[in-house]
Design an enzyme around this catalytic site. Structure first.
Site, PDB file in Angstrom:
ATOM      1  N   ASP A  89       1.051  -1.131   0.121  1.00  5.88           N
ATOM      2  CA  ASP A  89       0.065   0.007   0.140  1.00  5.88           C
ATOM      3  C   ASP A  89       0.831   1.286   0.169  1.00  5.88           C
ATOM      4  O   ASP A  89       1.941   1.289   0.666  1.00  5.88           O
ATOM      5  CB  ASP A  89      -1.105   0.045   1.099  1.00  5.88           C
ATOM      6  N   SER A  90       0.490   2.117  -0.749  1.00  2.00           N
ATOM      7  CA  SER A  90       1.204   3.434  -0.822  1.00  2.00           C
ATOM      8  C   SER A  90       2.635   3.449  -1.342  1.00  2.00           C
ATOM      9  O   SER A  90       2.794   2.710  -2.396  1.00  2.00           O
ATOM     10  CB  SER A  90       1.010   4.206   0.463  1.00  2.00           C
ATOM     11  N   ALA A  91       3.436   3.685  -0.460  1.00  2.00           N
ATOM     12  CA  ALA A  91       5.042   3.577  -0.844  1.00  2.00           C
ATOM     13  C   ALA A  91       5.328   2.106  -0.821  1.00  2.00           C
ATOM     14  O   ALA A  91       5.952   1.473  -1.778  1.00  2.00           O
ATOM     15  CB  ALA A  91       5.862   4.081   0.273  1.00  2.00           C
TER      16      ALA A  91
ATOM     17  N   ALA B  32      -2.390  -1.105  -3.773  1.00  5.32           N
ATOM     18  CA  ALA B  32      -3.166  -0.226  -3.376  1.00  5.32           C
ATOM     19  C   ALA B  32      -2.414   1.361  -3.202  1.00  5.32           C
ATOM     20  O   ALA B  32      -1.593   1.441  -2.357  1.00  5.32           O
ATOM     21  CB  ALA B  32      -3.588  -0.699  -2.159  1.00  5.32           C
TER      22      ALA B  32
END
Length: 342
Positions: A170-172, A210
């Site tokens: 998720d994200s980074a 994500a």
């Protein structure tokens, strides 16, 4: 005195403390990304604690966890392994890389999420990786590769099927997972990053991404001054270069430039109000051009409530539950649906 002010149109405006803090952080970027990066880390620690409380409420019993298992050298080379308490192996492996803008976040904040996924019949591994500005790109990609290599090397001990692996984040963490998937499937890309593929392309059954940042060319598309500050601070902190976008490293950062038809089946999601939504659009277009099997959970621009960054962890909402259902369907298709076994 109030920290916030309101104009006649009832639109909130930042108060003097917020404006002063923003000005100080912006001024600090004339010299170093460190003050802004550490401020972002502090904010993420606060929101991460809130996320952890929500996820823990949804984590079922019936799983067991090995915490802080060492996968390599150095203080950050640790991972957690979550698995069903009563399932017999070997089980498919899901490796989930946490987010935090490369400067914050921890695997511990998502422990409830990992237990929830493990309860559906998977070994879920969550590696720690070193954060910027103390450690620079592409150190986390190398560390997660080492974690996957360790897990596969100890598959018998851990009850893992090393021929059924999904990378996720998720994200980074989504960016790190996507880069590692490209290392596995794109000839020569690992050489550019000095990262050896930790498993074969056939063993990598899927990727779950994500709300990630995938394309360096979109770094200037932030929707607000605060967003632009965050992007500038994190990229400078992560790469060690103020001129990152003009540096050759930007070309290896951009995942859409390094996907091939061998890229694994992919599940993509992002909120309709996520400031990183354009990154998902760019990666989706690249994967479609290469004919990759891509499944998505995307939301129309006018969806209400507007879904911000990391919406998928707000498990008290219908939208997060929809992503969880889509994720479990994707894992069942790629790894074998263990819920259907006697």
């Amino acid at each position: 005195m109030s920290n916030d002010s309101t104009t006649g149109d009832a639109t909130p405006r930042p108060g003097w403390r917020g404006r002063t803090a923003f000005a100080l952080l912006r001024a600090s970027l004339l010299v170093s990304p460190r003050p802004a990066a550490l401020a972002i880390r502090t904010v993420f620690a606060r929101t991460g604690a809130q996320t952890a409380r929500v996820l823990d409420r949804h984590a079922p019993s019936g799983t067991r966890t090995e915490r802080d298992r060492r996968y390599g050298e150095g203080p950050d080379a640790l991972l957690d392994v979550h698995r069903p308490a009563d399932a017999e192996g070997p089980l498919p492996l899901l490796v989930w890389v946490h987010g935090g803008a490369f400067v914050g976040g921890t695997k511990d904040e998502l422990a409830g999420w990992f237990r929830l996924l493990a309860s559906h019949g998977y070994v879920v591994a969550a590696p720690r990786y070193s954060l910027a500005p103390g450690h620079r790109y592409p150190t986390p990609v190398r560390q997660v590769a080492a974690a996957v290599r360790h897990l596969c090397a100890h598959a018998d001990e851990l009850g893992i099927d090393p021929a059924r692996v999904v990378l996720a984040g998720d994200s980074a963490g989504a960016h790190i997972a996507a880069q590692l998937a490209a290392v596995v499937t794109t000839p020569g890309y690992g050489d550019q990053l000095a990262v050896a593929a930790p498993l074969t392309a056939d063993a990598l059954r899927g990727v779950v991404l994500a709300c990630g940042p995938y394309d360096a060319r979109l770094a200037g598309t932030a929707s607000s001054p605060a967003g632009a500050l965050l992007i500038k601070a994190t990229l400078w902190a992560y790469t060690g270069r103020r001129d990152f976008l003009e540096h050759p490293a930007a070309r290896t950062f951009s995942v859409p430039d390094h996907v091939t038809p061998r890229f694994p089946a992919t599940l993509l999601t992002v909120g309709n109000a996520d400031p990183l939504a354009a990154h998902t659009t760019a990666l989706l277009a690249a994967l479609d051009r290469e004919g990759v099997d891509v499944r998505t959970l995307l939301w129309p621009p006018d969806h209400r409530p507007a879904l911000g960054h990391e919406y998928q962890f707000a498990l008290d909402t219908d939208e997060a539950q929809a992503f969880l259902a889509r994720l479990l369907e994707f894992l069942g298709d790629g790894l074998g649906d263990l819920r259907a076994r006697p």
